[in-house]
Design an enzyme around this catalytic site. Structure first.
Site, short mmCIF file in Angstrom:
data_model
loop_
_atom_site.label_atom_id
_atom_site.label_comp_id
_atom_site.label_asym_id
_atom_site.label_seq_id
_atom_site.Cartn_x
_atom_site.Cartn_y
_atom_site.Cartn_z
N GLU A 34 -9.37 -0.48 -1.75
CA GLU A 34 -9.03 0.92 -1.41
C GLU A 34 -9.07 1.81 -2.64
OE1 GLU A 34 -5.44 -0.11 0.62
OE2 GLU A 34 -6.64 -1.09 2.17
N LYS B 202 0.85 -1.20 0.00
CA LYS B 202 0.00 0.00 0.00
C LYS B 202 0.89 1.25 0.00
CE LYS B 202 -3.50 -2.79 2.17
NZ LYS B 202 -4.69 -2.88 2.99
N GLY C 76 -7.52 -4.81 6.74
CA GLY C 76 -6.94 -3.86 7.68
C GLY C 76 -7.73 -3.70 8.97
P1 PGA Z 1 -4.50 -6.51 5.29
O1 PGA Z 1 -4.65 -6.00 3.77
O2 PGA Z 1 -3.75 -7.79 5.24
O3 PGA Z 1 -3.78 -5.43 6.00
O4 PGA Z 1 -5.92 -6.71 5.80
C1 PGA Z 1 -4.89 -6.91 2.75
C2 PGA Z 1 -5.04 -6.16 1.46
O5 PGA Z 1 -5.56 -5.05 1.48
O6 PGA Z 1 -4.63 -6.64 0.39
#
Ligand code: PGA
Length: 251
Positions: free
Chosen positions: A97, A11, A173
């Site tokens: 996202e 990210k 997340g």
């Molecule tokens: P996360 O994110 O493991 O922090 O939940 C996964 C993703 O958004 O691909």
């Protein structure tokens, strides 16, 4: 037997020097673990530093997004040919996202997917239901619809370069994870949708990852499920030890 893909999604984290340090930390921890593919999808500006650090290892470096136009007046965007010239093979498309904060729709996800595939890239196509949809009992319909719309006009030959990441939006997340049964079942729905669209062989071969708070504690059970062919990992991919434990779970 499908080969598992363990992919980190950094990210908007890590500067180039931090990227180099993390890859160098991960490298010895995953050395020789060749029963799965290992990938980090990183911010564009980290690509060269990450590639340099990963040289000679079993770690591949991918990108987090790509635009659908070949070039032109799209300030702030990156084209598929820019990525391929940088030696980038994998790209994430349609992450929740992007859909939530940057106005991505199934239509633009489909356009980006086709542009990346036309450039010979491998696409990690993300899809998944939001919490209200899961609670309303329409998860299966939602993921089937996204699969159809996002892959519109993608040929059977091109599908070989598509990986699907099933990511329930409520699990990303948040520390909430789909149960292994939920992950298996919904990945299975996606696989059945692929079967209806492309036939049995394509459905048997396509890699379908689970993503959403996968971590060192829960990875083993999730990855043990028949329809779960790997993970797309956000938070836990920023910690070398945690990420390497997930790789271990895929061996
Ligand atoms: P996360 O994110 O493991 O922090 O939940 C996964 C993703 O958004 O691909």
């Amino acid at each position: 037997m499908r080969r598992k893909l363990i992919a980190g999604n950094w990210k908007m984290n890590m500067t180039p020097s931090q990227a180099k340090a993390l890859i160098e930390e991960v490298k010895p921890l995953v050395a020789g673990k060749d029963n799965c593919d290992i990938l980090f999808c990183v911010p564009f500006v980290d690509i060269f530093a990450a590639q340099e650090a990963a040289k000679g290892s079993n770690i591949k470096i991918g990108a987090e997004n790509v635009h659908f136009a070949e070039k032109g007046a799209y300030t702030g965007e990156i084209s598929a040919s820019m990525l391929t010239e940088c030696g980038v093979e994998y790209v994430i498309i349609g992450h929740s996202e992007r859909r939530q904060y940057f106005g991505e729709t199934d239509e633009t996800v489909n356009l980006r997917t086709k542009a990346a595939l036309a450039a010979g890239m491998k696409v990690i196509l993300c899809l998944g239901e939001v919490k209200d949809q899961r609670l309303s009992g329409i998860t299966d319909e939602v993921v089937a619809m996204q699969t159809k719309l996002d892959l519109k006009d993608v040929t059977e030959e091109q599908l070989k370069n598509v990986i699907i990441a099933y990511e329930p939006v409520w699990a990303i997340g948040t520390g909430l994870t789909a149960t292994p049964e939920q992950a298996d079942e919904t990945c299975g729905v996606i696989r059945n949708t692929i079967k209806a669209l492309y036939g049995e062989k394509a459905a048997d071969e396509i890699i379908i990852q689970y993503g959403g708070s996968m971590n060192a504690q829960n990875a083993k059970e999730l990855l043990a499920k028949e329809n779960v062919d790997g993970g797309l990992i956000g938070g836990a991919s920023l910690k070398a030890k945690d990420f390497s434990i997930i790789v271990d779970c895929a061996q």
